[in-house]
Design a protein around this motif. Structure first.
Motif, mmCIF file in Angstrom:
data_model
loop_
_atom_site.group_PDB
_atom_site.id
_atom_site.type_symbol
_atom_site.label_atom_id
_atom_site.label_comp_id
_atom_site.label_asym_id
_atom_site.label_seq_id
_atom_site.Cartn_x
_atom_site.Cartn_y
_atom_site.Cartn_z
ATOM 1 N N PRO A 131 47.318 69.847 29.251
ATOM 2 C CA PRO A 131 46.273 69.159 28.481
ATOM 3 C C PRO A 131 46.478 67.648 28.470
ATOM 4 O O PRO A 131 47.555 67.153 28.815
ATOM 5 N N LYS A 132 45.469 66.928 28.050
ATOM 6 C CA LYS A 132 45.521 65.471 27.996
ATOM 7 C C LYS A 132 46.747 65.008 27.220
ATOM 8 O O LYS A 132 46.980 65.413 26.093
ATOM 9 N N THR A 133 47.554 64.187 27.891
ATOM 10 C CA THR A 133 48.787 63.707 27.290
ATOM 11 C C THR A 133 49.093 62.310 27.804
ATOM 12 O O THR A 133 48.633 61.919 28.872
ATOM 13 N N HIS A 134 49.875 61.560 27.053
ATOM 14 C CA HIS A 134 50.308 60.243 27.522
ATOM 15 C C HIS A 134 51.556 60.431 28.373
ATOM 16 O O HIS A 134 52.509 61.076 27.952
ATOM 17 N N LEU A 135 51.541 59.878 29.569
ATOM 18 C CA LEU A 135 52.678 59.999 30.468
ATOM 19 C C LEU A 135 53.623 58.831 30.244
ATOM 20 O O LEU A 135 53.225 57.676 30.351
ATOM 21 N N ALA A 136 54.857 59.117 29.910
ATOM 22 C CA ALA A 136 55.850 58.089 29.596
ATOM 23 C C ALA A 136 56.025 57.122 30.754
ATOM 24 O O ALA A 136 56.196 57.532 31.894
ATOM 25 N N GLY A 137 55.987 55.828 30.438
ATOM 26 C CA GLY A 137 56.247 54.809 31.445
ATOM 27 C C GLY A 137 55.097 54.557 32.400
ATOM 28 O O GLY A 137 55.202 53.751 33.302
ATOM 29 N N LYS A 138 53.987 55.243 32.227
ATOM 30 C CA LYS A 138 52.840 55.053 33.117
ATOM 31 C C LYS A 138 51.616 54.686 32.277
ATOM 32 O O LYS A 138 51.521 55.050 31.112
ATOM 33 N N ASN A 139 50.683 53.975 32.891
ATOM 34 C CA ASN A 139 49.438 53.655 32.206
ATOM 35 C C ASN A 139 48.502 54.835 32.291
ATOM 36 O O ASN A 139 48.060 55.192 33.360
ATOM 37 N N GLY A 140 48.198 55.415 31.178
ATOM 38 C CA GLY A 140 47.175 56.446 31.197
ATOM 39 C C GLY A 140 47.466 57.662 30.377
ATOM 40 O O GLY A 140 48.600 58.015 30.115
ATOM 41 N N GLU A 141 46.392 58.264 29.932
ATOM 42 C CA GLU A 141 46.408 59.570 29.305
ATOM 43 C C GLU A 141 45.504 60.431 30.152
ATOM 44 O O GLU A 141 44.377 60.052 30.459
ATOM 45 N N VAL A 142 45.994 61.583 30.546
ATOM 46 C CA VAL A 142 45.250 62.368 31.515
ATOM 47 C C VAL A 142 45.558 63.856 31.360
ATOM 48 O O VAL A 142 46.666 64.229 30.979
ATOM 49 N N ALA A 143 44.553 64.687 31.632
ATOM 50 C CA ALA A 143 44.761 66.131 31.746
ATOM 51 C C ALA A 143 44.931 66.432 33.227
ATOM 52 O O ALA A 143 44.251 65.848 34.066
ATOM 53 N N VAL A 144 45.849 67.326 33.555
ATOM 54 C CA VAL A 144 46.146 67.603 34.969
ATOM 55 C C VAL A 144 46.002 69.099 35.253
ATOM 56 O O VAL A 144 46.531 69.928 34.516
ATOM 57 N N THR A 145 45.293 69.407 36.327
ATOM 58 C CA THR A 145 45.216 70.770 36.842
ATOM 59 C C THR A 145 45.905 70.763 38.201
ATOM 60 O O THR A 145 45.599 69.922 39.045
ATOM 61 N N THR A 146 46.867 71.681 38.391
ATOM 62 C CA THR A 146 47.630 71.736 39.640
ATOM 63 C C THR A 146 47.251 72.986 40.435
ATOM 64 O O THR A 146 46.870 74.005 39.859
ATOM 65 N N PHE A 147 47.381 72.891 41.757
ATOM 66 C CA PHE A 147 47.060 74.002 42.652
ATOM 67 C C PHE A 147 48.226 74.217 43.609
ATOM 68 O O PHE A 147 48.624 73.299 44.324
ATOM 69 N N THR A 148 48.768 75.443 43.618
ATOM 70 C CA THR A 148 49.934 75.790 44.424
ATOM 71 C C THR A 148 49.691 77.116 45.127
ATOM 72 O O THR A 148 49.112 78.035 44.538
ATOM 73 N N LEU A 149 50.148 77.218 46.370
ATOM 74 C CA LEU A 149 50.152 78.505 47.072
ATOM 75 C C LEU A 149 51.560 79.075 47.040
ATOM 76 O O LEU A 149 52.535 78.342 47.202
ATOM 77 N N ARG A 150 51.665 80.373 46.806
ATOM 78 C CA ARG A 150 52.956 81.072 46.809
ATOM 79 C C ARG A 150 52.882 82.204 47.827
ATOM 80 O O ARG A 150 51.965 83.021 47.801
ATOM 81 N N TRP A 151 53.860 82.227 48.739
ATOM 82 C CA TRP A 151 53.943 83.282 49.739
ATOM 83 C C TRP A 151 55.182 84.112 49.442
ATOM 84 O O TRP A 151 56.297 83.613 49.502
ATOM 85 N N ASP A 152 54.992 85.383 49.101
ATOM 86 C CA ASP A 152 56.102 86.297 48.805
ATOM 87 C C ASP A 152 56.651 86.859 50.104
ATOM 88 O O ASP A 152 55.916 87.420 50.904
ATOM 89 N N PHE A 153 57.958 86.706 50.322
ATOM 90 C CA PHE A 153 58.576 87.188 51.548
ATOM 91 C C PHE A 153 58.777 88.697 51.570
ATOM 92 O O PHE A 153 58.916 89.268 52.627
ATOM 93 N N TYR A 154 58.830 89.348 50.432
ATOM 94 C CA TYR A 154 59.113 90.792 50.391
ATOM 95 C C TYR A 154 57.938 91.611 50.830
ATOM 96 O O TYR A 154 56.846 91.228 50.911
#
Length: 158
Positions: A135-158
Motif C-alpha cells: 500500500p501507499k507508503t513513504h520510502l525512506a531516503g527517497k522522494n515520494g509516497e507510492v503504492a507498488v504492485t509487483t509481478f514475478t514468475l515462479r518456475w517449480d523444478f519438481y
C-alpha cells in the motif's frame, strides 16, 4: 572426515526432498504518487532472478525461503532474503490459485531493512504468476509516497 561426510549427505538429502523454484522478476506498477509533491519517475521494468526453497506442501500450506536480486524502481540493484508462507488451492485440473506472505531483509527499492510483501498467485502446472502489493507508503531516503504492485514468475523444478 566422517562427520563432514555425514553433514554433506544430510544437507543433500534435505535439498533432494524439498521443492526448489526459480524466480524471474520483471515488472512493477507504481500508483498513488503525487507528482505535484514528489518525483514520480519510477522504473517499471525490474528484471532479476532468484531462488525459492520449501520443504514441501502440507494441508495448511507451505513454508518457504527465497532470495534474489533485481534492478529496482530507482534504477539500482536491489537484494533480498525472505521467509514466508504460501497456501494454494486447485481450481480445475492443473490450475491453482494461492495467497502468501513474505517477510525479510531488503536492500534496495527505497528500503534498507525489514519488509513485508503480501501476494496472490495463479499457477498452471509448474509456472506461476505472483502479484505482490504494498500500500501507499513513504520510502525512506527517497522522494515520494507510492503504492507498488509487483509481478514475478515462479518456475517449480519438481
Amino acid at each position: 572426515m566422517k562427520r563432514t561426510l555425514a553433514i554433506c549427505l544430510s544437507a543433500w538429502a534435505c535439498v533432494a526432498h524439498a521443492d526448489v523454484s526459480a524466480l524471474v522478476f520483471g515488472a512493477s506498477h507504481h500508483g498513488a504518487c503525487d507528482s505535484s509533491r514528489f518525483s514520480c519517475d519510477f522504473n517499471q521494468s525490474n528484471p532479476g532472478l532468484g531462488l525459492e526453497w520449501s520443504p514441501g506442501e502440507t494441508d495448511w500450506g507451505r513454508w518457504l525461503v527465497r532470495g534474489g536480486t533485481y534492478h529496482d524502481s530507482y534504477r539500482e540493484q536491489a537484494y533480498f532474503l525472505a521467509g514466508g508462507w504460501r497456501k494454494e488451492w486447485t481450481l480445475v485440473g492443473d490450475l491453482k490459485a494461492g495467497v502468501g506472505l513474505l517477510a525479510g531483509y531488503l536492500h534496495g527499492s527505497g528500503v534498507d531493512g525489514f519488509g513485508v510483501l503480501p501476494m496472490a498467485s495463479v499457477q498452471f502446472k509448474r509456472l506461476a504468476l505472483e502479484v505482490g502489493y504494498i500500500p501507499k507508503t513513504h520510502l525512506a531516503g527517497k522522494n515520494g509516497e507510492v503504492a507498488v504492485t509487483t509481478f514475478t514468475l515462479r518456475w517449480d523444478f519438481y
